[in-house]
Enzyme design. Structure first.
Site, PDB file in Angstrom:
ATOM      1  N   PHE A  32       0.849  -1.189   0.000  1.00 34.83           N
ATOM      2  CA  PHE A  32       0.000   0.000   0.000  1.00 34.83           C
ATOM      3  C   PHE A  32       0.884   1.238   0.000  1.00 34.83           C
ATOM      4  O   PHE A  32       2.069   1.173   0.356  1.00 34.83           O
ATOM      5  CB  PHE A  32      -0.922   0.005   1.233  1.00 34.83           C
ATOM      6  CG  PHE A  32      -2.365   0.216   0.872  1.00 34.83           C
ATOM      7  CD1 PHE A  32      -3.037   1.376   1.246  1.00 34.83           C
ATOM      8  CD2 PHE A  32      -3.063  -0.747   0.143  1.00 34.83           C
ATOM      9  CE1 PHE A  32      -4.374   1.567   0.904  1.00 34.83           C
ATOM     10  CE2 PHE A  32      -4.398  -0.558  -0.189  1.00 34.83           C
ATOM     11  CZ  PHE A  32      -5.047   0.604   0.204  1.00 34.83           C
ATOM     12  N   HIS A  75      -7.610  11.934  -2.299  1.00 30.84           N
ATOM     13  CA  HIS A  75      -7.233  10.606  -2.775  1.00 30.84           C
ATOM     14  C   HIS A  75      -6.905  10.738  -4.251  1.00 30.84           C
ATOM     15  O   HIS A  75      -7.681  11.314  -5.011  1.00 30.84           O
ATOM     16  CB  HIS A  75      -8.403   9.640  -2.565  1.00 30.84           C
ATOM     17  CG  HIS A  75      -8.022   8.208  -2.762  1.00 30.84           C
ATOM     18  ND1 HIS A  75      -7.766   7.667  -4.009  1.00 30.84           N
ATOM     19  CD2 HIS A  75      -7.850   7.212  -1.874  1.00 30.84           C
ATOM     20  CE1 HIS A  75      -7.446   6.391  -3.869  1.00 30.84           C
ATOM     21  NE2 HIS A  75      -7.490   6.081  -2.591  1.00 30.84           N
ATOM     22  N   ARG A 117      -0.208   9.647  -0.528  1.00 33.72           N
ATOM     23  CA  ARG A 117      -1.318  10.236  -1.276  1.00 33.72           C
ATOM     24  C   ARG A 117      -1.155  11.721  -1.563  1.00 33.72           C
ATOM     25  O   ARG A 117      -1.552  12.189  -2.631  1.00 33.72           O
ATOM     26  CB  ARG A 117      -2.615  10.016  -0.512  1.00 33.72           C
ATOM     27  CG  ARG A 117      -3.024   8.572  -0.548  1.00 33.72           C
ATOM     28  CD  ARG A 117      -4.256   8.347   0.247  1.00 33.72           C
ATOM     29  NE  ARG A 117      -4.629   6.943   0.209  1.00 33.72           N
ATOM     30  CZ  ARG A 117      -5.640   6.423   0.858  1.00 33.72           C
ATOM     31  NH1 ARG A 117      -6.390   7.204   1.614  1.00 33.72           N
ATOM     32  NH2 ARG A 117      -5.911   5.150   0.780  1.00 33.72           N
ATOM     33  N   HIS A 162     -11.162  13.112   0.158  1.00 37.62           N
ATOM     34  CA  HIS A 162     -11.414  11.764   0.643  1.00 37.62           C
ATOM     35  C   HIS A 162     -11.463  11.666   2.162  1.00 37.62           C
ATOM     36  O   HIS A 162     -12.296  10.966   2.716  1.00 37.62           O
ATOM     37  CB  HIS A 162     -10.305  10.859   0.105  1.00 37.62           C
ATOM     38  CG  HIS A 162     -10.424   9.430   0.503  1.00 37.62           C
ATOM     39  ND1 HIS A 162     -11.520   8.664   0.193  1.00 37.62           N
ATOM     40  CD2 HIS A 162      -9.578   8.610   1.176  1.00 37.62           C
ATOM     41  CE1 HIS A 162     -11.346   7.445   0.654  1.00 37.62           C
ATOM     42  NE2 HIS A 162     -10.177   7.374   1.259  1.00 37.62           N
TER      43      HIS A 162
END
Lengths: 585, 247, 130
Positions: free
Chosen positions: A117, A233, A288, A356
């Site tokens: 991730f 995001h 991000r 987000h």
């Protein structure tokens, strides 16, 4: 007005609220728990989270590494004592969820699987296909059904906190189906009401994310912390704003501009990694904020693809192959086909950054306690601060669990040996809630349209409080929001019915969003630096000398809010350089 | 961007002023790619703020926005205007009482969900420190499809048994019980059978199959219920025909 | 109280006209009437058989009248509809998992047809059809 007596009232029944309820029920089955939510628990926005939840389980991973990734990812604004606590609790919470039946993806040998991730040096993100949030929410909700001590108040809209004797002792809430306002007298209140992404016009957030819990605490005198840090995001659908999980990139998806170039390498995240072989913490697996900011720069350079939904970049997952996509990203494929008419198996999908998550929120310490005794907060609505200036993907789902439990444990500690409440004082406060609602119903001289005010709010947020901000823009936003808050005093309630009046709820939600927007814009204007998700074109560098501190904004009614600062807790990681290039150590 | 003037016939009901529901027509300009929910939002924002309905995620995962679109149970966020060329008739989800406008009373469903004990009842207790229950990918796939239910209640709206026999526990609740029964970590099937393998439970189902046809998540509740029937029948035979009546 | 939830009536006799999928369901269910009737006919046949060859042969002759043949064709159509509609849904009740995948439904359906064909052939064989 009906009075409901309980021990702990929880506002919000998403991941954090449900986890807190279970923790209370397990710790002491004699405690009465009131779980209050404006929607049925399974509608909570936790359900939309896709990618996964991070917790150290691999033998080549360590708490220190998760700590470093989180603190660095947060651009050193995270409170490090909180992060230390969090990384140790995370795997236990995820394991607990597994024991409650969560369908985590597995390795061939039956052990829990993890995936890569963004911003994480090691693979530590537990996942359930690309519906991790959905499965976590449903597992928690279904688990609560076995505890008789949890009483749910579904579709109750929480209105105001009841504060007396310097303590939070309950709240007022409206039963949405009847319009009846009820007061909850409680020994402790936990707010788990979620974020406020709906302040922006373009967001992954569902309709319910209007910052009601944040506003309730704010109006009761609790500071909102670091509200200016809003996460974009990087990969949202350009028409609906729906989330395409970071896991797309974790599995090997790449971002290209109109020239087919993987542009992230031009923004400190190179060198380019081989196609289909993503390397942790670099290129498309960068954090991000950096990835979204790269989009903005490409936009300025004219490298974006013009589509009928606006300027986009492309996310290409074709090289993953149909089998892998169906196995790991089925929801993403469904969404792109249904809403955009694009099949990610055969085409690159246009995407753009979307609001987000709110790193900021109700100020709490590591034990989820706010400065107001008796009031606790957990989840996206709270700012501990775990996520600092930028949250890493897959830290949020597990944040719900760790601090949901923490809030419950702190609430239990608090309620031992409390004096009996002064019911008359609480009733008097509750009457104030009734008065302000009645005022809306009986107003004949209103001049402002709710949807008009809401549009003006979202317009100014989009224009002036985006990925990159300026002094002039932020000033305009601060003034505009202040003006809107004044005009809101004259908003017209069109629907005067008592039964499930969504016009009323939207008016109230707008009030909450305006309060949150005030704290956000004021904090952003005052923070004269660039850090994490708060980027300014006029102050482009991080300023640790003046701003290694949390912004704390205090409600002052219709006057300008008061801004103060709280030092960040640094334990073992002094501010360093965020290096997401491929050659970093 | 192509636009279209959409005509909506929406069933309205205000218990404080109406004795019964009635249709109201709205005409609103919509983008071609919109869904019915977008059209409703446009109506509420610019024509009639008193229109009420539930919605949240707009991506078919929260289950809030179930309603009847041209007589078919749909998620309004997943009902594309391009599939409805004429007048679009929108009504609250069938088989549930109407609270107000398109908002139904969902109490019965929530109660039934709870009755089937839809939570893991571990076959073998295990401490957190001992790690996870091992579950192979094959064991996970056995029940995973049935864990996808978003509780949208479209299946209850489609099920004629539920329409005619309100005591029927219904597709989604029984499917959730089955999900846990199939989970390799679970040992609570006997407890759930007491609720599920009854006249109000799975035996009220006559396999119309409408539930699976309308399910937006391909959970296949009809399949789950038939599987529960098969398993319950085998149980009965084992209990009555085997010496010792083992389960 | 302001609440007054409204319950919409559902007709117990005409509910299946509300949607084509309900009519399809009813067409499957109504086959039982015809199959039941045929079962009764078979019982009659057995009863006639017990009365001797003459009785049985006159029974068979009666069955060959035009109305009777038409009726039997109708029964055959419904019997086939019954069998095929059940075959098509059996995969839902009998999932076959192989590793992480499930056997595609069509194999289970084909297996049912195969058994049906074999059973039919066996019965025809014993009925004297060579």
């Amino acid at each position: 007005m009906e009075t409901i007596n309980t021990d702990v009232a929880i506002i919000g029944a998403g991941g954090a609220g449900l986890r807190a309820a279970i923790a209370l029920a397990q710790a002491d089955p004699t405690l009465r728990v009131a779980l209050i939510s404006k929607v049925y628990p399974m509608r909570s926005h936790t359900c939309a989270a896709e990618g996964g939840a991070a917790g150290v389980i691999k033998s080549d991973d360590s708490f220190d590494m998760h700590f470093d990734d989180t603190v660095g990812g947060g651009d050193w604004l995270s409170d490090q004592d909180c992060v230390e606590y969090f990384v140790k609790e995370a795997p236990k919470e995820l394991m607990q969820l597994e024991h409650w039946g969560c369908p985590w993806n597995r390795e061939a040998d039956g052990s829990v699987a993890v995936r890569p991730f963004g911003g994480m040096k090691k693979q530590r993100t537990w996942f359930a296909a690309d519906k991790s949030g959905f499965h976590i929410l449903h597992t928690l909700f279904q688990t609560t059904l076995q505890f008789p001590s949890i009483t749910r108040y579904d579709e109750y809209y929480a209105l105001d906190l009841l504060v007396d004797d310097g303590r939070c002792q309950g709240l007022t809430a409206m039963e949405m189906r009847s319009g009846l306002i009820k007061q909850f007298h409680a020994k402790a209140v936990i707010i788990a009401g979620g974020g406020a992404g709906r302040m922006f016009p373009f967001t992954t957030n569902g309709a319910i994310k209007t910052g009601d819990g944040m506003a309730m605490a704010y109006r009761a005198g609790v500071p909102l912390k670091d509200m200016e840090f809003v996460q974009y995001h990087p990969t949202g659908l350009p028409n609906t704003g729906s989330l395409l999980t970071e896991a797309c990139r974790g599995e090997g998806g790449v971002l290209v501009n109109k020239n087919g170039r993987r542009y992230l390498q031009d923004y400190g995240m190179g060198p380019e990694t081989p196609l289909g072989q993503p390397q942790l913490k670099t290129m498309e697996l960068g954090p991000r904020d950096r990835v979204s900011q790269a989009y903005w720069h490409e936009l300025q350079k004219g490298n974006t693809v013009s589509t009928r939904w606006g300027e986009c970049v492309l996310m290409d997952m074709r090289h993953l192959g149909e089998k892998k996509i169906n196995e790991r990203l089925p929801l993403v494929r469904e969404l792109a086909i249904a809403y955009l008419g694009v099949d990610i198996v055969t085409d690159a999908v246009p995407i753009r950054p979307v609001v987000h998550y709110m790193m900021g929120g109700i100020s709490t310490n590591t034990k989820a306690a706010t400065p107001l005794p008796g009031l606790f907060a957990a989840g996206e609505c709270a700012c501990v601060s775990l996520n600092g200036a930028n949250r890493l993907g897959s830290n949020s789902l597990v944040e719900l669990l760790v601090f949901g439990k923490s809030a419950a444990m702190s609430a239990i500690e608090h309620i031992g040996g409390l004096p009996a409440p002064n019911a008359a004082a609480l009733e008097a406060r509750a009457a104030q809630t009734q008065a302000r609602i009645l005022d809306l119903f009986s107003r004949t001289d209103g001049t402002e349209s709710m949807s008009g005010l809401r549009k003006e709010m979202t317009d100014t947020m989009e224009k002036n409080v985006g990925i990159y901000r300026t002094e002039a823009g932020l000033k305009e936003a601060v003034d505009k929001i202040a003006q809107l808050r004044q005009r809101y005093q004259h908003v017209v309630l069109n629907d005067r019915s008592n039964v499930f009046n969504t016009d009323l709820f939207q008016v109230l939600e707008l009030g909450c969003m305006l309060d949150c927007a005030e704290a956000l814009t004021v904090g952003a204007l005052a923070r004269k630096e660039s850090r994490g998700a708060h980027q300014r074109l006029d102050f482009t560098e991080r300023d640790d000398e003046h701003y290694l501190r949390h912004s704390m904004v205090y409600y002052q009614g219709l006057d300008t809010p008061r801004v103060d600062y709280l030092d960040v807790v640094i334990t073992k990681s002094p501010p360093g350089v965020r290096d997401y290039s491929g050659g970093h150590k | 961007m192509n636009e279209r003037l959409v005509q909506l016939e929406v069933l309205r009901y205000n218990p404080e002023t109406d004795t019964e529901p009635h249709f109201q027509r709205y005409e609103v300009t919509c983008k071609e790619e919109w869904v019915v929910l977008d059209a409703l939002n446009a109506v509420k924002e610019s024509i009639d703020p008193t229109l009420n309905y539930r919605w949240s995620c707009h991506m078919a995962v929260c289950g809030s926005c179930g309603m009847m679109v041209n007589g078919e149970p749909k998620l309004s966020c997943h009902a594309f205007l391009r599939d409805y060329p004429g007048v679009i008739r929108v009504e609250p989800l069938a088989n549930f009482p109407i609270e107000r406008d398109l908002v139904t009373v969902a109490d019965d469903f929530i109660d039934k969900l709870k009755r089937v004990k839809p939570y893991l009842i571990p076959a073998k207790p295990k401490a957190i420190e001992e790690g996870e229950y091992k579950q192979t990918p094959a064991q996970l796939m056995k029940y995973r499809q049935f864990s996808m239910c978003i509780n949208c209640m479209l299946c209850y709206a489609a099920c004629p048994e539920y329409a005619l026999q309100p005591k029927f526990i219904g597709p989604a609740a029984i499917t959730l019980a089955h999900r846990y029964n199939l989970d390799s970590r679970d040992g609570g099937r006997d407890e759930r059978q007491e609720v599920v393998a009854t006249n109000e439970g799975v035996w009220e189902c006559s396999f119309v199959g409408a539930c699976s046809e309308v399910c937006p998540k391909a959970v296949d509740p009809a399949g789950a219920l038939q599987q529960v029937k098969v398993a319950s029948t085998l149980d009965w035979f084992k209990e009555h025909l085997l010496p010792g009546g083992s389960k | 109280m302001s609440r007054k939830p409204f319950v919409r009536e559902v007709s117990t006799t005409r509910w299946y006209f509300k949607h084509p999928r309900y009519l399809r369901y009813m067409s499957r269910e109504v086959t039982c009437v015809f199959i039941g009737a045929f079962a009764l006919l078979l019982l009659c046949a057995v009863e006639r058989l017990s009365e001797g060859q003459a009785a049985y042969e006159s029974f068979l002759a009666a069955l060959q009248g035009p109305w009777s043949v038409a009726g039997l064709v109708v029964v055959l159509v419904f019997a086939i509809h019954n069998a095929t509609s059940w075959f098509n849904v059996t995969p839902k009740a009998l999932p076959v998992q192989i590793g992480e995948e499930f056997l595609p439904g069509k194999f289970i359906v084909i297996a049912h047809y195969a058994v049906w064909v074999v059973a039919t052939l066996v019965i025809l064989y014993f009925a004297g059809v060579r």
